[in-house]
Design a protein around this motif. Structure first.
Motif, PDB file in Angstrom:
ATOM      1  N   LEU A   1       1.600  -0.328  -3.288  1.00 44.09           N
ATOM      2  CA  LEU A   1       2.245   0.804  -2.630  1.00 44.09           C
ATOM      3  C   LEU A   1       1.242   1.394  -1.645  1.00 44.09           C
ATOM      4  N   ILE A   2       1.582   1.330  -0.361  1.00 42.27           N
ATOM      5  CA  ILE A   2       0.650   1.800   0.672  1.00 42.27           C
ATOM      6  C   ILE A   2       1.205   3.041   1.353  1.00 42.27           C
ATOM      7  N   VAL A   3       0.414   4.075   1.400  1.00 40.75           N
ATOM      8  CA  VAL A   3       0.775   5.233   2.208  1.00 40.75           C
ATOM      9  C   VAL A   3       0.102   5.062   3.558  1.00 40.75           C
ATOM     10  N   THR A   4       0.842   5.239   4.620  1.00 38.94           N
ATOM     11  CA  THR A   4       0.207   5.090   5.925  1.00 38.94           C
ATOM     12  C   THR A   4       0.813   6.018   6.959  1.00 38.94           C
ATOM     13  N   HIS A   5      -0.050   6.383   7.898  1.00 38.35           N
ATOM     14  CA  HIS A   5       0.358   7.185   9.036  1.00 38.35           C
ATOM     15  C   HIS A   5       0.831   6.278  10.150  1.00 38.35           C
ATOM     16  N   ASN A   6       0.392   5.026  10.009  1.00 38.81           N
ATOM     17  CA  ASN A   6       0.491   4.093  11.102  1.00 38.81           C
ATOM     18  C   ASN A   6       1.784   3.273  10.949  1.00 38.81           C
ATOM     19  N   MET A   7       2.769   3.600  11.766  1.00 36.82           N
ATOM     20  CA  MET A   7       4.069   2.951  11.610  1.00 36.82           C
ATOM     21  C   MET A   7       3.999   1.460  11.882  1.00 36.82           C
ATOM     22  N   ALA A   8       3.182   1.108  12.867  1.00 38.19           N
ATOM     23  CA  ALA A   8       3.043  -0.303  13.189  1.00 38.19           C
ATOM     24  C   ALA A   8       2.505  -1.057  11.984  1.00 38.19           C
ATOM     25  N   GLN A   9       1.588  -0.398  11.274  1.00 40.11           N
ATOM     26  CA  GLN A   9       1.012  -1.044  10.101  1.00 40.11           C
ATOM     27  C   GLN A   9       2.069  -1.236   9.014  1.00 40.11           C
ATOM     28  N   ALA A  10       2.867  -0.220   8.779  1.00 38.92           N
ATOM     29  CA  ALA A  10       3.919  -0.324   7.775  1.00 38.92           C
ATOM     30  C   ALA A  10       4.821  -1.500   8.120  1.00 38.92           C
ATOM     31  N   ARG A  11       5.096  -1.628   9.391  1.00 40.17           N
ATOM     32  CA  ARG A  11       6.006  -2.666   9.840  1.00 40.17           C
ATOM     33  C   ARG A  11       5.392  -4.051   9.657  1.00 40.17           C
ATOM     34  N   ARG A  12       4.089  -4.140   9.983  1.00 39.76           N
ATOM     35  CA  ARG A  12       3.407  -5.432   9.871  1.00 39.76           C
ATOM     36  C   ARG A  12       3.171  -5.819   8.424  1.00 39.76           C
ATOM     37  N   ALA A  13       2.752  -4.849   7.620  1.00 39.34           N
ATOM     38  CA  ALA A  13       2.132  -5.222   6.350  1.00 39.34           C
ATOM     39  C   ALA A  13       2.941  -4.845   5.115  1.00 39.34           C
ATOM     40  N   SER A  14       4.238  -4.608   5.257  1.00 41.07           N
ATOM     41  CA  SER A  14       4.993  -4.301   4.040  1.00 41.07           C
ATOM     42  C   SER A  14       6.366  -4.948   4.061  1.00 41.07           C
ATOM     43  N   GLU A  15       6.910  -5.141   2.864  1.00 39.34           N
ATOM     44  CA  GLU A  15       8.239  -5.754   2.758  1.00 39.34           C
ATOM     45  C   GLU A  15       9.317  -4.705   2.604  1.00 39.34           C
ATOM     46  N   LYS A  16       8.967  -3.634   1.872  1.00 36.57           N
ATOM     47  CA  LYS A  16       9.902  -2.519   1.714  1.00 36.57           C
ATOM     48  C   LYS A  16       9.254  -1.285   2.313  1.00 36.57           C
ATOM     49  N   CYS A  17      10.092  -0.386   2.766  1.00 33.47           N
ATOM     50  CA  CYS A  17       9.526   0.802   3.390  1.00 33.47           C
ATOM     51  C   CYS A  17      10.302   2.042   2.962  1.00 33.47           C
ATOM     52  N   ILE A  18       9.546   3.115   2.707  1.00 35.42           N
ATOM     53  CA  ILE A  18      10.152   4.385   2.315  1.00 35.42           C
ATOM     54  C   ILE A  18       9.809   5.402   3.387  1.00 35.42           C
TER      55      ILE A  18
END
Lengths: 260, 289
Positions: free
Chosen positions: A209-226
């Motif tokens: 579970l990754i918390v991030t400020h960086n939307m591009a990162q969420a998009r690149r590095a996760s399968e599900k997003c909250i």
């Protein structure tokens, strides 16, 4: 206790409300984080994403003025149950911080620290420890870089390597869940890329579970997003779908940069 | 266009005036130190000799050496350390690592500050009442050292707590999040990193204890003893009290003798202080985070 075992979710919250003193930071959060997947949490500052993360391994309560209602099940057991041993929770739920925080001891000792803490009494032989250290460092793609200087201090590494070391030291105790609180925000783009690569590498073996400020990162590095806003979950789904065809207008506005 | 105006010039004159004033004040501060050291060396150096350091006092303390006092001071300081360091470090660990911010810890902090402010003669009287009489240690090294220990306890606690505080919180968080208990965290991470600071505090304590006179003069230090102490229940001579005695209580002492004693005493203290500074610099240089 649950009557039916929840095999699908590693973390499951029900009616989670959280207050810092009088300020309510989380509103009725019901989330199921699926096992073995990488899930990211995005949202503007103060939306409660870090708070959520920090209540999963109960690190929040050290602040003293935190009050919680509802429940958080980790591996099908409410971690706020009074019979729960915090040390066991911390063993199953590892945490990676924003700022890499290796201990000021050798690289080898950093990696073996958690293992030693959890295996008091039956001390592993040096050979066993070597094996554990190598395995953990290999998993985080750091072995080849540091194998000749395991005796050097963890704090002497570059920030990127430090962060990898911080991930490596969680692995020997075989956690189920890895929580990452903005794991790349202290790193340069190259370091970020390397750590994201590593997170992707760990996919499937751990629930991340990754918390991030960086939307591009969420998009690149996760399968599900909250996506969270003001303490509430706005949208939760497959990362691609959430970014390409958001269901909620608030999500769309945020990922298009209209606020945040 | 850019030349100085009348106001600029006036401001500049005031500026340099104040600067000079503060500089002079600072220089005035170190003047006493230099004068004291200078006087001691000029007047006392002639007394220092092999026989002075390692001989016994002779002829009603108007001649001979200071060996029993030197040894006595080492005894007193060592026993005091044995008591105050474990106690002080333990208290500091509790206060910094375990205790929360509440009325209880505030009261303890207040007590520590007040303990630091108690005049040494009051400590001496407390020592007589508590250790010499109540516990029945008599006038002995033990009673005197316990008195010294209590007196220096605040120093140890405060300096230890400062060095514990200097260990970054991130290290503790890292440990706790791997499931380490407080004690595991303290033992493996916090203490090893706080040791330089703690040692510095301890050495400063030594240098302070060395010079104390009041707390020991009623509790364990003797006017004159022709032998060395053999256990903590013996009385002993001490450098600081010996200095007081030869400068005020004994007639016909040659002028350089008290200065010599003072020079040895201050030499010990300065040695300790420089040791502490050197140690701190060395250990700081090794630390990296």
């Amino acid at each position: 206790m649950n009557t039916h075992a929840d095999q699908k979710h590693a973390i499951r919250t029900r009616g989670l409300n959280l207050w810092y003193g009088d300020f309510q930071a989380l509103f009725d959060v019901n989330l199921g984080i699926e096992r073995g997947l990488i899930t990211s949490m995005i949202g503007p500052s103060g939306c409660g994403k870090s708070t959520f993360l920090r209540s999963v391994n109960r690190i929040n309560e050290r602040l003293g003025y935190v009050r919680i209602e509802g429940r958080i099940d980790v591996l099908d057991q409410n971690v706020y149950d009074p019979t729960v041993e915090l040390v066991q929770v911390r063993k199953q739920v590892g945490m990676v911080f924003q700022r890499p925080n290796p201990l000021p001891i050798s690289i080898r000792d950093n990696v073996i620290f958690g293992h030693r803490v959890h295996n008091k009494g039956k001390k592993a032989s040096a050979a066993e420890e070597d094996e554990i250290v190598e395995q953990a460092l290999r998993q985080v793609l750091l072995w080849d870089k540091v194998k000749d200087r395991l005796k050097h201090k963890g704090t002497e590494l570059s920030l990127e390597e430090q962060q990898k070391l911080c991930i490596a030291r969680l692995l020997p105790v075989k956690p189920e869940v890895l929580l990452m609180d903005e794991p790349c925000s202290a790193l340069d783009p190259k370091g970020t890329e390397a750590v994201e690569e590593l997170i992707w590498e760990l996919k499937g073996k751990y629930t991340i579970l990754i918390v991030t400020h960086n939307m591009a990162q969420a998009r690149r590095a996760s399968e599900k997003c909250i996506f969270m806003l003001l303490g509430k979950v706005v949208e939760y789904g497959d990362t691609d779908a959430l970014f390409l065809t958001p269901k909620e207008s608030q999500t769309a506005d945020y990922i298009e940069g209209r606020y945040g | 266009m850019f030349e100085a105006s009348e106001l600029n010039l006036r401001n500049k004159r005031t500026e340099s005036l104040y600067r000079t004033l503060f500089l002079v004040m600072t220089l005035l501060l170190i003047l006493p130190v230099l004068l004291i050291l200078g006087t001691l060396i000029v007047k006392g150096a002639s007394a220092i000799s092999w026989e002075f350091l390692f001989g016994y006092p002779k002829d009603g303390m108007t001649a001979g050496g200071i060996f029993p006092a030197l040894v006595g001071t080492i005894w007193l300081v060592s026993v005091a350390l044995l008591v105050s360091v474990p106690l002080g470090v333990a208290a500091a660990i509790y206060l910094n690592e375990y205790a929360g911010e509440n009325w209880f810890t505030r009261i303890i902090n207040l007590a520590i500050i007040n303990l630091a402010g108690v005049p040494s003669i009051v400590h001496a009287l407390f020592g007589v009442g508590a250790f010499v009489i109540f516990f029945g240690f008599g006038t002995s090294i033990l009673a005197a050292s316990l008195t010294l220990a209590i007196m220096t306890l605040p120093v140890v606690i405060v300096s230890t707590r400062e060095s514990l505080r200097a260990v970054p919180m991130a290290f503790r968080e890292a440990c706790w999040n791997m499931g380490a208990t407080r004690w595991q965290t303290i033992r493996r991470v916090v203490l090893p990193n706080a040791v330089p600071g703690i040692l510095t505090g301890v050495i400063l304590e030594v240098s302070r204890t060395t010079g104390e006179t009041a707390p020991i003069m009623f509790t364990g230090a003797a006017f004159f003893l022709p032998f060395l102490p053999e256990s903590v229940f013996d009385q002993t001579m001490a450098l600081s009290l010996h200095l007081f005695v030869v400068s005020t209580q004994v007639p016909n002492v040659p002028e350089n003798l008290p200065y010599g004693v003072a020079l040895v005493l201050i030499g010990m203290v300065l040695l300790m202080n420089s040791l502490s500074i050197a140690l701190r610099m060395y250990l700081r240089g090794k630390k990296k985070w």
